[in-house]
Scaffold this motif. Structure first.
Motif, PDB file in Angstrom:
ATOM      1  N   SER A   1      -1.097   1.813  -3.483  1.00  0.00           N
ATOM      2  CA  SER A   1      -1.408   0.495  -3.957  1.00  0.00           C
ATOM      3  C   SER A   1      -0.172  -0.381  -3.944  1.00  0.00           C
ATOM      4  N   PRO A   2       0.362  -0.585  -2.594  1.00  0.00           N
ATOM      5  CA  PRO A   2       1.834  -1.105  -2.606  1.00  0.00           C
ATOM      6  C   PRO A   2       2.137  -2.365  -3.451  1.00  0.00           C
ATOM      7  N   GLU A   3       1.051  -3.389  -3.278  1.00  0.00           N
ATOM      8  CA  GLU A   3       1.099  -4.670  -3.952  1.00  0.00           C
ATOM      9  C   GLU A   3       0.921  -4.636  -5.358  1.00  0.00           C
TER      10      GLU A   3
ATOM     11  N   ILE B   1      13.726   2.251  -3.836  1.00  0.00           N
ATOM     12  CA  ILE B   1      15.145   2.903  -3.511  1.00  0.00           C
ATOM     13  C   ILE B   1      16.335   2.197  -3.603  1.00  0.00           C
ATOM     14  N   ALA B   2      16.108   1.039  -3.166  1.00  0.00           N
ATOM     15  CA  ALA B   2      17.359   0.034  -2.964  1.00  0.00           C
ATOM     16  C   ALA B   2      17.713  -0.693  -4.481  1.00  0.00           C
ATOM     17  N   GLY B   3      16.863  -0.460  -5.395  1.00  0.00           N
ATOM     18  CA  GLY B   3      16.964  -1.139  -6.762  1.00  0.00           C
ATOM     19  C   GLY B   3      17.513  -0.290  -7.704  1.00  0.00           C
TER      20      GLY B   3
ATOM     21  N   GLN C   1       3.497  -0.261   2.901  1.00  0.00           N
ATOM     22  CA  GLN C   1       4.067   0.968   1.758  1.00  0.00           C
ATOM     23  C   GLN C   1       5.597   1.151   1.705  1.00  0.00           C
ATOM     24  N   ARG C   2       6.017   1.185   3.286  1.00  0.00           N
ATOM     25  CA  ARG C   2       7.239   1.463   3.393  1.00  0.00           C
ATOM     26  C   ARG C   2       8.453   0.286   2.776  1.00  0.00           C
ATOM     27  N   ALA C   3       7.707  -0.762   2.929  1.00  0.00           N
ATOM     28  CA  ALA C   3       8.805  -1.904   2.186  1.00  0.00           C
ATOM     29  C   ALA C   3       8.986  -1.656   0.716  1.00  0.00           C
ATOM     30  N   ALA C   4       7.531  -1.593   0.303  1.00  0.00           N
ATOM     31  CA  ALA C   4       7.548  -1.437  -1.239  1.00  0.00           C
ATOM     32  C   ALA C   4       8.333  -0.197  -1.691  1.00  0.00           C
TER      33      ALA C   4
ATOM     34  N   ALA D   1      15.555   5.779  -6.361  1.00  0.00           N
ATOM     35  CA  ALA D   1      14.488   6.845  -5.459  1.00  0.00           C
ATOM     36  C   ALA D   1      13.036   6.403  -6.009  1.00  0.00           C
ATOM     37  N   LEU D   2      12.187   6.922  -5.063  1.00  0.00           N
ATOM     38  CA  LEU D   2      10.807   6.706  -5.502  1.00  0.00           C
ATOM     39  C   LEU D   2      10.372   8.099  -6.331  1.00  0.00           C
ATOM     40  N   TYR D   3       9.985   7.948  -7.591  1.00  0.00           N
ATOM     41  CA  TYR D   3       9.663   8.995  -8.374  1.00  0.00           C
ATOM     42  C   TYR D   3       8.692   8.509  -9.474  1.00  0.00           C
ATOM     43  N   GLY D   4       8.257   9.536 -10.311  1.00  0.00           N
ATOM     44  CA  GLY D   4       7.265   9.327 -11.214  1.00  0.00           C
ATOM     45  C   GLY D   4       6.178   8.500 -10.868  1.00  0.00           C
TER      46      GLY D   4
END
Length: 188
Positions: free
Chosen positions: A46-48, A29-31, A21-24, A35-38
Protein backbone atom coordinates in the motif's frame (compact mmCIF):
# COMPACT_ATOMS: atom_id res chain seq x y z
CA UNK A 1 3.84 -16.06 22.17
CA UNK A 2 3.41 -18.35 19.16
CA UNK A 3 6.43 -19.04 17.03
CA UNK A 4 5.38 -17.95 13.55
CA UNK A 5 7.41 -19.31 10.70
CA UNK A 6 5.55 -17.90 7.71
CA UNK A 7 6.20 -14.30 6.66
CA UNK A 8 2.81 -13.53 5.10
CA UNK A 9 4.02 -10.46 3.21
CA UNK A 10 7.70 -11.11 2.47
CA UNK A 11 10.05 -8.76 0.63
CA UNK A 12 9.18 -8.15 -3.01
CA UNK A 13 11.94 -7.99 -5.61
CA UNK A 14 12.39 -4.40 -6.77
CA UNK A 15 11.77 -5.44 -10.38
CA UNK A 16 8.28 -6.68 -9.39
CA UNK A 17 7.18 -3.34 -7.91
CA UNK A 18 4.84 -1.10 -9.86
CA UNK A 19 5.85 2.52 -10.47
CA UNK A 20 4.10 3.87 -7.33
CA UNK A 21 5.65 1.15 -5.15
CA UNK A 22 9.09 1.75 -6.71
CA UNK A 23 8.87 5.50 -6.01
CA UNK A 24 7.77 4.88 -2.41
CA UNK A 25 10.57 2.35 -1.88
CA UNK A 26 13.16 4.69 -3.37
CA UNK A 27 12.07 7.52 -1.06
CA UNK A 28 12.72 5.32 1.99
CA UNK A 29 16.00 3.99 0.63
CA UNK A 30 17.20 7.55 -0.10
CA UNK A 31 16.13 8.81 3.37
CA UNK A 32 17.70 8.34 6.80
CA UNK A 33 16.67 4.68 6.99
CA UNK A 34 18.77 3.82 3.92
CA UNK A 35 16.90 0.58 3.15
CA UNK A 36 13.46 -0.95 2.88
CA UNK A 37 13.12 -3.16 5.98
CA UNK A 38 10.88 -3.97 8.93
CA UNK A 39 7.35 -2.59 8.62
CA UNK A 40 8.00 -1.18 5.17
CA UNK A 41 8.30 -4.68 3.73
CA UNK A 42 4.57 -5.42 4.19
CA UNK A 43 3.54 -1.75 3.81
CA UNK A 44 4.99 -1.55 0.26
CA UNK A 45 1.76 -3.28 -0.84
CA UNK A 46 0.00 0.00 0.00
CA UNK A 47 2.48 2.62 -1.20
CA UNK A 48 0.42 5.67 -0.26
CA UNK A 49 -0.09 4.36 3.27
CA UNK A 50 3.61 3.52 3.45
CA UNK A 51 4.66 6.99 2.27
CA UNK A 52 2.35 8.69 4.76
CA UNK A 53 3.43 6.46 7.64
CA UNK A 54 7.10 6.85 6.72
CA UNK A 55 6.90 10.64 6.89
CA UNK A 56 5.29 10.50 10.32
CA UNK A 57 7.78 7.92 11.52
CA UNK A 58 10.76 9.89 10.24
CA UNK A 59 9.65 12.88 12.32
CA UNK A 60 8.84 10.85 15.44
CA UNK A 61 12.00 8.75 15.32
CA UNK A 62 14.56 11.39 14.33
CA UNK A 63 13.16 14.79 15.33
CA UNK A 64 10.54 14.41 18.07
CA UNK A 65 10.27 17.07 20.76
CA UNK A 66 11.39 14.57 23.42
CA UNK A 67 14.64 13.65 21.66
CA UNK A 68 16.04 10.40 20.35
CA UNK A 69 16.95 8.82 23.71
CA UNK A 70 13.43 9.11 25.10
CA UNK A 71 11.82 8.28 21.75
CA UNK A 72 13.78 5.02 21.66
CA UNK A 73 12.62 4.23 25.21
CA UNK A 74 8.99 4.82 24.21
CA UNK A 75 9.48 2.59 21.15
CA UNK A 76 10.82 -0.23 23.33
CA UNK A 77 7.87 -0.01 25.73
CA UNK A 78 5.49 -0.12 22.76
CA UNK A 79 7.33 -3.04 21.15
CA UNK A 80 7.16 -4.97 24.42
CA UNK A 81 3.47 -4.25 24.91
CA UNK A 82 2.76 -5.62 21.42
CA UNK A 83 5.30 -8.49 21.61
CA UNK A 84 6.77 -7.02 18.44
CA UNK A 85 10.04 -8.82 17.75
CA UNK A 86 11.09 -6.78 14.68
CA UNK A 87 10.68 -3.43 16.48
CA UNK A 88 12.57 -4.87 19.44
CA UNK A 89 15.43 -6.22 17.31
CA UNK A 90 15.85 -2.87 15.56
CA UNK A 91 15.32 -0.52 18.51
CA UNK A 92 16.88 -2.27 21.52
CA UNK A 93 20.41 -1.61 20.17
CA UNK A 94 19.42 1.95 19.20
CA UNK A 95 18.08 2.61 22.70
CA UNK A 96 21.37 1.41 24.19
CA UNK A 97 23.39 3.53 21.73
CA UNK A 98 21.31 6.56 22.71
CA UNK A 99 21.88 6.17 26.44
CA UNK A 100 19.17 3.87 27.79
CA UNK A 101 20.83 1.61 30.36
CA UNK A 102 21.15 -2.08 29.42
CA UNK A 103 19.50 -3.01 32.75
CA UNK A 104 16.47 -0.89 31.85
CA UNK A 105 16.25 -2.51 28.41
CA UNK A 106 16.44 -5.98 30.00
CA UNK A 107 13.74 -5.09 32.54
CA UNK A 108 11.39 -3.87 29.81
CA UNK A 109 12.01 -7.08 27.83
CA UNK A 110 11.04 -9.07 30.94
CA UNK A 111 7.93 -6.91 31.55
CA UNK A 112 9.44 -5.49 34.74
CA UNK A 113 9.57 -1.84 35.73
CA UNK A 114 13.19 -0.71 35.40
CA UNK A 115 14.63 0.20 38.79
CA UNK A 116 17.07 2.97 37.99
CA UNK A 117 15.65 5.28 35.36
CA UNK A 118 16.44 8.97 35.15
CA UNK A 119 13.52 11.27 35.96
CA UNK A 120 12.66 11.94 32.31
CA UNK A 121 12.99 8.22 31.46
CA UNK A 122 10.66 7.29 34.34
CA UNK A 123 8.10 9.82 33.11
CA UNK A 124 8.23 8.39 29.57
CA UNK A 125 8.12 4.78 30.77
CA UNK A 126 5.16 5.34 33.08
CA UNK A 127 3.27 7.41 30.50
CA UNK A 128 3.72 4.72 27.84
CA UNK A 129 2.79 1.86 30.15
CA UNK A 130 -0.41 3.60 31.24
CA UNK A 131 -1.36 4.60 27.70
CA UNK A 132 -0.68 1.12 26.29
CA UNK A 133 -2.22 -0.89 29.14
CA UNK A 134 -5.00 1.38 30.42
CA UNK A 135 -5.77 3.11 27.09
CA UNK A 136 -5.44 6.42 28.93
CA UNK A 137 -3.02 8.29 31.21
CA UNK A 138 -3.70 9.32 34.80
CA UNK A 139 -3.71 13.01 35.71
CA UNK A 140 -0.58 12.61 37.84
CA UNK A 141 1.40 10.86 35.09
CA UNK A 142 0.19 13.36 32.50
CA UNK A 143 1.15 16.31 34.72
CA UNK A 144 4.64 14.88 35.28
CA UNK A 145 5.20 14.45 31.53
CA UNK A 146 3.74 17.88 30.80
CA UNK A 147 6.08 19.53 33.33
CA UNK A 148 9.10 17.84 31.76
CA UNK A 149 8.26 17.97 28.05
CA UNK A 150 5.56 20.61 27.54
CA UNK A 151 2.51 20.11 25.36
CA UNK A 152 4.58 19.57 22.21
CA UNK A 153 6.55 16.78 23.90
CA UNK A 154 3.45 15.12 25.33
CA UNK A 155 1.74 15.13 21.93
CA UNK A 156 4.86 13.67 20.31
CA UNK A 157 5.05 11.00 23.04
CA UNK A 158 1.43 10.02 22.33
CA UNK A 159 2.28 10.02 18.62
CA UNK A 160 5.25 7.69 19.13
CA UNK A 161 3.00 5.26 21.00
CA UNK A 162 0.37 5.39 18.25
CA UNK A 163 2.79 5.17 15.34
CA UNK A 164 4.75 2.22 16.72
CA UNK A 165 1.49 0.52 17.68
CA UNK A 166 0.41 0.84 14.03
CA UNK A 167 3.70 -0.69 12.89
CA UNK A 168 3.44 -3.45 15.50
CA UNK A 169 -0.06 -4.31 14.31
CA UNK A 170 1.08 -4.39 10.66
CA UNK A 171 4.09 -6.60 11.41
CA UNK A 172 2.23 -8.87 13.83
CA UNK A 173 -0.54 -9.33 11.29
CA UNK A 174 1.93 -9.91 8.45
CA UNK A 175 4.19 -12.06 10.66
CA UNK A 176 7.13 -10.01 9.41
CA UNK A 177 10.41 -11.89 9.70
CA UNK A 178 12.86 -10.62 12.30
CA UNK A 179 16.08 -9.33 10.73
CA UNK A 180 19.23 -11.24 11.73
CA UNK A 181 20.67 -8.49 13.95
CA UNK A 182 21.88 -10.74 16.76
CA UNK A 183 19.43 -9.30 19.28
CA UNK A 184 17.89 -11.87 21.63
CA UNK A 185 14.14 -12.17 21.03
CA UNK A 186 11.63 -10.89 23.54
CA UNK A 187 10.79 -13.63 26.03
CA UNK A 188 7.29 -15.11 25.97
Amino acid sequence: MPDFELDRLPPLPLDQLDSQQRAAAQAIIAGPRGALYGPFVPLIRSPELMETAQRMGEYLRYRSAIGTRLSELAILVTARQWDQQVEWAIHAPLAAQNGIAPAAIAAIAERRTPESLLEDERAVHDFCIELQQNKRVSDATYARALALFGEHGVVDLMGINGYYTLLAMVMNGAQTAVPPLGVPPLPS
